[in-house]
Design an enzyme around this catalytic site. Structure first.
Site, PDB file in Angstrom:
ATOM      1  N   LYS A   1     -47.762  35.068  15.328  1.00 31.57           N
ATOM      2  CA  LYS A   1     -48.577  34.216  15.442  1.00 31.57           C
ATOM      3  C   LYS A   1     -48.374  33.417  16.462  1.00 31.57           C
ATOM      4  CE  LYS A   1     -49.056  34.181  10.158  1.00 31.57           C
ATOM      5  NZ  LYS A   1     -48.665  33.241   8.875  1.00 31.57           N
ATOM      6  N   GLY A   2     -46.658  34.186  16.963  1.00 31.98           N
ATOM      7  CA  GLY A   2     -46.111  32.777  17.758  1.00 31.98           C
ATOM      8  C   GLY A   2     -46.803  32.510  19.211  1.00 31.98           C
TER       9      GLY A   2
ATOM     10  N   ASP B   1     -41.572  29.755  14.493  1.00 31.90           N
ATOM     11  CA  ASP B   1     -41.585  29.209  13.034  1.00 31.90           C
ATOM     12  C   ASP B   1     -40.374  29.134  12.659  1.00 31.90           C
ATOM     13  OD1 ASP B   1     -41.740  31.729  13.263  1.00 31.90           O
ATOM     14  OD2 ASP B   1     -41.848  31.655  11.214  1.00 31.90           O
TER      15      ASP B   1
ATOM     16  N   GLU C   1     -47.032  36.427  25.258  1.00 32.21           N
ATOM     17  CA  GLU C   1     -46.077  36.690  23.873  1.00 32.21           C
ATOM     18  C   GLU C   1     -45.673  35.150  24.374  1.00 32.21           C
ATOM     19  OE1 GLU C   1     -44.271  37.303  21.748  1.00 32.21           O
ATOM     20  OE2 GLU C   1     -43.679  39.609  21.671  1.00 32.21           O
ATOM     21  N   ASP C   2     -44.982  34.612  23.319  1.00 30.37           N
ATOM     22  CA  ASP C   2     -44.052  33.571  22.536  1.00 30.37           C
ATOM     23  C   ASP C   2     -42.524  33.690  23.775  1.00 30.37           C
ATOM     24  OD1 ASP C   2     -43.404  35.371  21.086  1.00 30.37           O
ATOM     25  OD2 ASP C   2     -43.925  33.280  19.443  1.00 30.37           O
TER      26      ASP C   2
ATOM     27  N   ASP D   1     -36.912  38.148  24.029  1.00 34.00           N
ATOM     28  CA  ASP D   1     -35.616  38.490  23.053  1.00 34.00           C
ATOM     29  C   ASP D   1     -34.651  39.260  23.398  1.00 34.00           C
ATOM     30  OD1 ASP D   1     -33.339  36.935  22.071  1.00 34.00           O
ATOM     31  OD2 ASP D   1     -33.755  37.886  20.224  1.00 34.00           O
TER      32      ASP D   1
ATOM     33  N   PHE E   1     -31.651  29.539  18.642  1.00 33.83           N
ATOM     34  CA  PHE E   1     -33.346  30.048  18.416  1.00 33.83           C
ATOM     35  C   PHE E   1     -34.063  28.723  18.110  1.00 33.83           C
ATOM     36  CE2 PHE E   1     -35.702  30.060  14.762  1.00 33.83           C
ATOM     37  CZ  PHE E   1     -36.188  32.029  14.190  1.00 33.83           C
TER      38      PHE E   1
ATOM     39  N   ARG F   1     -44.248  25.705  13.340  1.00 31.38           N
ATOM     40  CA  ARG F   1     -45.267  25.817  14.136  1.00 31.38           C
ATOM     41  C   ARG F   1     -45.645  25.024  15.117  1.00 31.38           C
ATOM     42  NH1 ARG F   1     -44.705  31.461  13.902  1.00 31.38           N
ATOM     43  NH2 ARG F   1     -45.094  32.357  12.086  1.00 31.38           N
TER      44      ARG F   1
ATOM     45  N   LYS G   1     -35.594  34.766  27.284  1.00 29.05           N
ATOM     46  CA  LYS G   1     -34.012  34.721  26.412  1.00 29.05           C
ATOM     47  C   LYS G   1     -33.235  35.661  27.245  1.00 29.05           C
ATOM     48  CE  LYS G   1     -33.880  33.674  22.257  1.00 29.05           C
ATOM     49  NZ  LYS G   1     -33.178  32.845  21.015  1.00 29.05           N
TER      50      LYS G   1
HETATM   51  P1  5GP Z   1     -38.339  40.795  20.888  1.00 27.24           P
HETATM   52  O1  5GP Z   1     -38.861  41.896  20.677  1.00 27.24           O
HETATM   53  O2  5GP Z   1     -38.100  40.793  22.168  1.00 27.24           O
HETATM   54  O3  5GP Z   1     -36.892  41.287  20.480  1.00 27.24           O
HETATM   55  O4  5GP Z   1     -38.582  39.696  20.634  1.00 27.24           O
HETATM   56  C1  5GP Z   1     -39.792  38.475  20.470  1.00 27.24           C
HETATM   57  C2  5GP Z   1     -39.973  37.927  19.092  1.00 27.24           C
HETATM   58  O5  5GP Z   1     -38.913  37.412  18.492  1.00 27.24           O
HETATM   59  C3  5GP Z   1     -40.606  37.280  19.543  1.00 27.24           C
HETATM   60  O6  5GP Z   1     -42.032  37.115  19.529  1.00 27.24           O
HETATM   61  C4  5GP Z   1     -40.671  35.770  18.403  1.00 27.24           C
HETATM   62  O7  5GP Z   1     -41.542  36.461  16.812  1.00 27.24           O
HETATM   63  C5  5GP Z   1     -38.857  36.501  17.792  1.00 27.24           C
HETATM   64  N1  5GP Z   1     -38.129  35.596  18.326  1.00 27.24           N
HETATM   65  C6  5GP Z   1     -37.026  35.529  19.249  1.00 27.24           C
HETATM   66  N2  5GP Z   1     -36.256  34.467  19.517  1.00 27.24           N
HETATM   67  C7  5GP Z   1     -36.746  33.892  18.587  1.00 27.24           C
HETATM   68  C8  5GP Z   1     -36.344  32.110  18.077  1.00 27.24           C
HETATM   69  O8  5GP Z   1     -36.244  31.589  19.428  1.00 27.24           O
HETATM   70  N3  5GP Z   1     -37.393  31.168  17.717  1.00 27.24           N
HETATM   71  C9  5GP Z   1     -38.314  31.856  17.083  1.00 27.24           C
HETATM   72  N4  5GP Z   1     -39.021  30.855  15.689  1.00 27.24           N
HETATM   73  N5  5GP Z   1     -38.310  33.323  16.878  1.00 27.24           N
HETATM   74  C10 5GP Z   1     -37.995  34.013  17.987  1.00 27.24           C
END
Ligand code: 5GP
Length: 174
Positions: free
Chosen positions: A41-42, A157, A97-98, A101, A150, A163, A129
């Site tokens: 949803k992000g 969220d 993507e939001d 990470d 975070f 959100r 990040k």
């Molecule tokens: P990745 O697969 O790159 O580790 O993770 C991406 C997803 O992790 C993002 O789409 C998001 O949903 C979640 N995520 C990663 N860091 C954060 C953060 O700082 N805050 C929030 N709310 N979600 C995060």
């Protein structure tokens, strides 16, 4: 214990940067069309704002994935919880993507859309990040690079809360 949100990126800064990204994408795809894949949803708030600022023809579709369990540490395994309604074959896919990470989600999705016969696959993320990267992913368009904190708001969220905040903030526990 109460939660305080410290503003990291105010609404005006987000709007200005999203306009720039929209202009850049419009320029890069001049004479073509794009197929935006919004990761729920992000990325929903970001994807809608971005779509409004793209001047080439846009198709938008939605997908839901999960890479996290209940915590805030990536499991490394990406699952599709909701797939697209439309066929991306032959399309200029842009995955929206939001936040990136560990990189696991975008790494998995990039390969998925190549396998599904997209004409091209690019990625746009509102936030990056880089400190927490586990896999090397090439992201074509990045809104903001942020430190390892975070964050919530603008679609992101914490336990399904925040959100709807119009800015990006960091949760601080008092
Ligand atoms: P990745 O697969 O790159 O580790 O993770 C991406 C997803 O992790 C993002 O789409 C998001 O949903 C979640 N995520 C990663 N860091 C954060 C953060 O700082 N805050 C929030 N709310 N979600 C995060």
């Amino acid at each position: 214990m109460s939660e305080n949100i410290r503003v990291l990126l105010p609404e005006e800064e987000l709007a200005a940067r999203i306009s720039e990204l929209g202009a850049q994408i419009s320029k890069d795809y001049e004479g073509e069309s794009v197929f935006l894949v919004c990761i729920l949803k992000g990325a929903a708030f970001f994807a809608c704002e971005l779509a409004k600022r793209i001047t080439v023809p846009v198709i938008i579709d939605f997908m839901a994935t999960s890479s996290y369990g209940s915590g805030t540490v990536s499991s490394g395994v990406v699952k599709i919880k909701k797939d697209l309604d439309l066929d991306p074959t032959g399309q200029n896919v842009i995955i929206v993507e939001d936040i990136i990470d560990s990189g696991n989600t975008l790494n998995y999705l990039g390969q998925l859309f190549k396998d599904r016969g997209a004409k091209s696959v690019r990625m746009v993320t509102m936030l990056d990040k880089p400190d927490r990267r586990e896999v090397d992913v090439h992201v074509d368009y990045t809104g903001f690079t942020i430190p390892d904190q975070f964050v919530v708001g603008y679609g992101l969220d914490y336990d399904q809360k925040y959100r709807n905040l119009p800015y990006i903030g960091v949760v601080e526990l008092d």
